[in-house]
Design an enzyme around this catalytic site. Structure first.
Site, short mmCIF file in Angstrom:
data_model
loop_
_atom_site.label_atom_id
_atom_site.label_comp_id
_atom_site.label_asym_id
_atom_site.label_seq_id
_atom_site.Cartn_x
_atom_site.Cartn_y
_atom_site.Cartn_z
N LYS A 204 0.82 -1.22 0.00
CA LYS A 204 0.00 0.00 0.00
C LYS A 204 0.85 1.27 0.00
CE LYS A 204 -4.35 -1.94 1.43
NZ LYS A 204 -5.43 -2.06 2.43
N ARG A 238 -3.59 -9.86 5.24
CA ARG A 238 -3.98 -9.99 3.82
C ARG A 238 -2.82 -9.50 2.97
NH1 ARG A 238 -5.96 -6.77 -0.17
NH2 ARG A 238 -7.51 -7.65 -1.57
C1 PT1 Z 1 -7.99 -4.47 3.22
C2 PT1 Z 1 -8.23 -4.53 1.82
C3 PT1 Z 1 -9.29 -5.36 1.37
N1 PT1 Z 1 -7.49 -3.82 0.93
C4 PT1 Z 1 -9.76 -5.99 3.57
N2 PT1 Z 1 -10.03 -6.07 2.26
C5 PT1 Z 1 -7.79 -3.89 -0.38
N3 PT1 Z 1 -10.50 -6.69 4.46
C6 PT1 Z 1 -8.84 -4.71 -0.83
C7 PT1 Z 1 -3.03 2.13 -1.13
O1 PT1 Z 1 -3.06 3.01 -0.23
O2 PT1 Z 1 -7.04 -3.73 3.75
N4 PT1 Z 1 -8.76 -5.20 4.06
N5 PT1 Z 1 -9.56 -5.43 0.04
C8 PT1 Z 1 -6.97 -3.08 -1.36
N6 PT1 Z 1 -7.24 -1.68 -1.21
C9 PT1 Z 1 -6.23 -0.72 -1.26
C10 PT1 Z 1 -6.34 0.42 -0.48
C11 PT1 Z 1 -5.09 -0.93 -2.01
C12 PT1 Z 1 -5.31 1.35 -0.45
C13 PT1 Z 1 -4.05 0.00 -2.00
C14 PT1 Z 1 -4.16 1.14 -1.21
O3 PT1 Z 1 -2.07 2.01 -1.91
#
Ligand code: PT1
Length: 259
Positions: A204, A238
């Site tokens: 992230k 995750r």
């Molecule tokens: C998470 C999650 C998810 N993240 C759960 N499910 C994502 N339960 C998808 C960035 O800042 O943390 N928990 N499902 C992916 N989402 C992101 C959000 C990907 C922020 C990247 C960023 O780079």
């Protein structure tokens, strides 16, 4: 929890068969790498991502869940906020609903309540397209905690037993670097809510802020984040990089066996 993204191959025209095969192959590799859960998603919820139609999301994830449920006993999680996708995924063999909107969409609470699957309730401020424009909290740890408690109570009131419920602070979902770091620092306050915690920090932007570089260069930062989260009490991480994470967490388990 290993991440299985089901998105069209840039060389195919969204041809379902090819994309299903690639996702299943990747999932099998993650199992070999030591994943205890596979999280299957057909719509990106990263900042700025464009939404996917219900039809496209179903066409992406359902064949993958059907195929995997035939060949593995590893629990399958469906990463969706759409109640229709939850319903079809459960019918196809999904064991967990992973919902970044914490069952707030119409019908979502009922569909999970009328099944026996587990559910992850995640915090998000705003919506993926705009959530990183101006995240704001008076006290991010308190506000995330009270949101998760209110969704936990909504789920319990619907008849979903507490043994089925995971909570997730939602790293990167409407949070600045400072907000994300405060949430890791005070993860114990979320552990104290009494439900198992799921944490997703893999690749992230917050990690990029700390170490520089693009997504492919965040592995070591992500391992540190997973190790810290587990030491602080997270039960599930995750991640994209399952083998590296499993190795790092084996060291944690050897040194802190009760963790
Ligand atoms: C998470 C999650 C998810 N993240 C759960 N499910 C994502 N339960 C998808 C960035 O800042 O943390 N928990 N499902 C992916 N989402 C992101 C959000 C990907 C922020 C990247 C960023 O780079």
């Amino acid at each position: 929890m290993g991440i299985v993204n089901v998105t069209p191959d840039s060389f195919s025209d969204g041809g379902k068969f090819h994309d299903t095969g690639r996702a299943v192959q990747h999932a099998l590799q993650l199992i070999e790498d030591g994943a205890d859960i596979l999280d299957i998603g057909g719509e990106s919820t990263r900042p700025g991502a464009t939404p996917v139609s219900l039809e496209d999301e179903l066409a992406r994830v359902i064949p993958v869940i059907q195929a995997l449920s035939k060949v593995t006993s590893v629990p399958l999680s469906i990463d969706t906020y759409k109640s229709e996708v939850m319903h079809a995924a459960i019918a196809a063999g999904a064991d967990i609903v992973n919902d970044v909107r914490a069952l707030q969409e119409d019908g979502a609470l009922e569909i999970v309540a009328n099944s026996n699957v587990g559910v992850c309730l995640m915090h998000m401020q705003g919506m993926p397209q705009t959530m990183q424009l101006a995240p704001h909290y008076a006290d991010v740890v308190k506000e995330v905690g009270s949101f998760l408690m209110s969704r936990l109570h909504a789920a319990l009131a619907q008849g979903i037993s507490k043994e089925r419920i995971l909570l997730d602070p939602g790293f990167g979902f409407g949070k600045t670097t400072a907000h994300n770091i405060a949430l890791i620092q005070h993860l114990d306050q979320l552990v104290a809510l009494g439900q198992p915690l799921l944490v997703g920090l893999s690749r992230k932007a917050v990690l990029g802020k700390l170490v520089g570089g693009d997504e492919q260069q965040r592995l070591h930062a992500g391992l540190a984040a997973s190790v810290i989260s587990v030491i602080k009490g997270a039960k599930i991480v995750r991640v994209h990089d399952v083998k590296a994470t499993v190795d790092a967490l084996k060291v944690v388990s050897a040194v802190m066996p009760t963790n």
